[in-house]
Enzyme design. Sequence first.
Site, mmCIF file in Angstrom:
data_model
loop_
_atom_site.group_PDB
_atom_site.id
_atom_site.type_symbol
_atom_site.label_atom_id
_atom_site.label_comp_id
_atom_site.label_asym_id
_atom_site.label_seq_id
_atom_site.Cartn_x
_atom_site.Cartn_y
_atom_site.Cartn_z
ATOM 1 N N ASP A 29 6.757 50.541 38.206
ATOM 2 C CA ASP A 29 8.217 50.577 38.357
ATOM 3 C C ASP A 29 8.906 49.600 37.402
ATOM 4 O OD1 ASP A 29 10.605 51.387 39.386
ATOM 5 O OD2 ASP A 29 10.392 50.365 41.314
ATOM 6 N N GLY A 32 13.170 51.651 33.569
ATOM 7 C CA GLY A 32 14.605 51.812 33.289
ATOM 8 C C GLY A 32 15.280 50.459 33.137
ATOM 9 N N ARG A 33 14.983 49.536 34.039
ATOM 10 C CA ARG A 33 15.620 48.206 33.970
ATOM 11 C C ARG A 33 15.142 47.423 32.760
ATOM 12 N NH1 ARG A 33 14.070 46.775 39.813
ATOM 13 N NH2 ARG A 33 12.931 48.733 39.530
ATOM 14 N N TRP A 34 13.863 47.619 32.418
ATOM 15 C CA TRP A 34 13.328 46.961 31.211
ATOM 16 C C TRP A 34 14.157 47.392 30.002
ATOM 17 C CZ3 TRP A 34 11.514 48.470 26.502
ATOM 18 C CH2 TRP A 34 10.750 47.550 25.781
ATOM 19 N N ARG A 42 16.881 54.554 28.813
ATOM 20 C CA ARG A 42 15.811 54.512 29.828
ATOM 21 C C ARG A 42 14.512 55.117 29.296
ATOM 22 N NH1 ARG A 42 16.789 53.920 35.019
ATOM 23 N NH2 ARG A 42 15.119 55.346 35.532
ATOM 24 N N HIS A 46 10.301 54.238 29.393
ATOM 25 C CA HIS A 46 9.144 55.075 29.751
ATOM 26 C C HIS A 46 8.116 55.084 28.618
ATOM 27 C CE1 HIS A 46 11.094 56.141 33.365
ATOM 28 N NE2 HIS A 46 11.992 56.951 32.842
ATOM 29 N N THR A 75 7.502 63.329 43.863
ATOM 30 C CA THR A 75 8.200 64.565 44.240
ATOM 31 C C THR A 75 9.712 64.319 44.275
ATOM 32 O OG1 THR A 75 7.642 63.943 46.519
ATOM 33 C CG2 THR A 75 6.341 65.698 45.544
ATOM 34 N N LEU A 140 -14.421 54.988 34.129
ATOM 35 C CA LEU A 140 -13.229 54.728 34.956
ATOM 36 C C LEU A 140 -12.659 56.060 35.402
ATOM 37 C CD1 LEU A 140 -11.001 52.443 35.782
ATOM 38 C CD2 LEU A 140 -9.692 53.462 33.938
ATOM 39 N N GLU A 212 -4.457 46.432 50.446
ATOM 40 C CA GLU A 212 -3.708 45.197 50.240
ATOM 41 C C GLU A 212 -2.585 45.523 49.254
ATOM 42 O OE1 GLU A 212 -4.158 42.199 51.683
ATOM 43 O OE2 GLU A 212 -5.751 43.107 52.889
HETATM 44 C C1 FPP Z 1 9.516 53.986 37.271
HETATM 45 O O1 FPP Z 1 10.451 53.270 36.519
HETATM 46 C C2 FPP Z 1 8.672 54.775 36.406
HETATM 47 C C3 FPP Z 1 8.547 56.132 36.419
HETATM 48 C C4 FPP Z 1 9.302 57.006 37.330
HETATM 49 C C5 FPP Z 1 7.684 56.812 35.473
HETATM 50 C C6 FPP Z 1 6.422 56.100 35.156
HETATM 51 C C7 FPP Z 1 5.865 56.670 33.930
HETATM 52 C C8 FPP Z 1 5.262 55.973 32.947
HETATM 53 C C9 FPP Z 1 5.002 54.539 32.945
HETATM 54 C C10 FPP Z 1 4.767 56.692 31.786
HETATM 55 C C11 FPP Z 1 3.318 57.051 31.896
HETATM 56 C C12 FPP Z 1 3.266 58.390 32.400
HETATM 57 C C13 FPP Z 1 2.229 59.224 32.332
HETATM 58 C C14 FPP Z 1 2.437 60.598 32.729
HETATM 59 C C15 FPP Z 1 0.884 58.895 31.901
HETATM 60 P P1 FPP Z 1 11.977 53.577 36.750
HETATM 61 O O2 FPP Z 1 12.411 54.594 35.771
HETATM 62 O O3 FPP Z 1 12.212 53.957 38.172
HETATM 63 O O4 FPP Z 1 12.611 52.198 36.443
HETATM 64 P P2 FPP Z 1 13.897 51.565 37.143
HETATM 65 O O5 FPP Z 1 13.570 51.445 38.605
HETATM 66 O O6 FPP Z 1 14.023 50.242 36.469
HETATM 67 O O7 FPP Z 1 15.034 52.482 36.870
#
Ligand code: FPP
Length: 252
Positions: A29, A32-34, A42, A46, A75, A140, A212
């Site tokens: 998670d 987007g904030r990063w 955003r 990703h 989902t 892995l 955990e």
């Molecule tokens: C949450 O950050 C992240 C996601 C919904 C997508 C995660 C996907 C990746 C890291 C890419 C790798 C993906 C694959 C398919 C291998 P957010 O967008 O909710 O961030 P925010 O909470 O800061 O808005």
Amino acid sequence: MVASLRNNTGKIEPLIPEVVPKHVAIIMDGNGRWAKARGLPRTEGHRQGTENLRRILKACVEFGVEILTIYAFSTENWKRPRAEVRVLMSILEMVIDRELRELHESGVQIRHIGELDAMAPALQKKIRYACDFTKNNTKLILNVAFNYGGRDEIIHAVRKIVASGIAPEQINEDLISSYMYTSPLPDPDLIIRTSGEVRSSNFLVWQGTYSEYYFTPVYWPDFDKEQLREALIEYSRRTRRFGQTDEQIKDE
Ligand code: FPP
């Protein structure tokens, strides 16, 4: 937390192989904030999150983690703007197209958990191919939760159990586990969530009962190998009681 992980010479404690979690799951998670914090779209978050995944995969192999489950698309993520959904789908496609060979050569077995049917047929085909192509790898296991929801998974399992005519008295925990997408893998020992959010967000609802949890304020693109090491060390210090008392655990 970092201070407590350092010994009296200031060095980060080494990992003890016997207590490295076998199965780690991550809610990646904060992409987007990063990006927002850097004035970027955003989608750039990703992309950086995807780069980070490569680093964390390598670190998992190095640390002796055997199974990594990542929450890549829930989902609920279909409710995001269409352009962002498209980017997330294209990232999965791009990862398969560009990284499959290297993942295969590194011994990574790709598995998908979630509902495949709602995805574009071409993407479904690629996911199936990637899983099949890597199915004999053992270094892995990478479970990619994509179009995954924990409640959805339980509904899916219940439907299959009912459809197969299993008698009610035959239903027990092992049977239900065997109908989960993750079967026959063991439940996650450790679930990490980055970005400071402190909830499970429909991730591994059935399997995470005794996991955990480790929460960190670090956004996913910045969650590096050392951050992972800290999470694993913190895990190694926990006592997993599974409902028993401390004394019972010591006597085992
Ligand atoms: C949450 O950050 C992240 C996601 C919904 C997508 C995660 C996907 C990746 C890291 C890419 C790798 C993906 C694959 C398919 C291998 P957010 O967008 O909710 O961030 P925010 O909470 O800061 O808005």
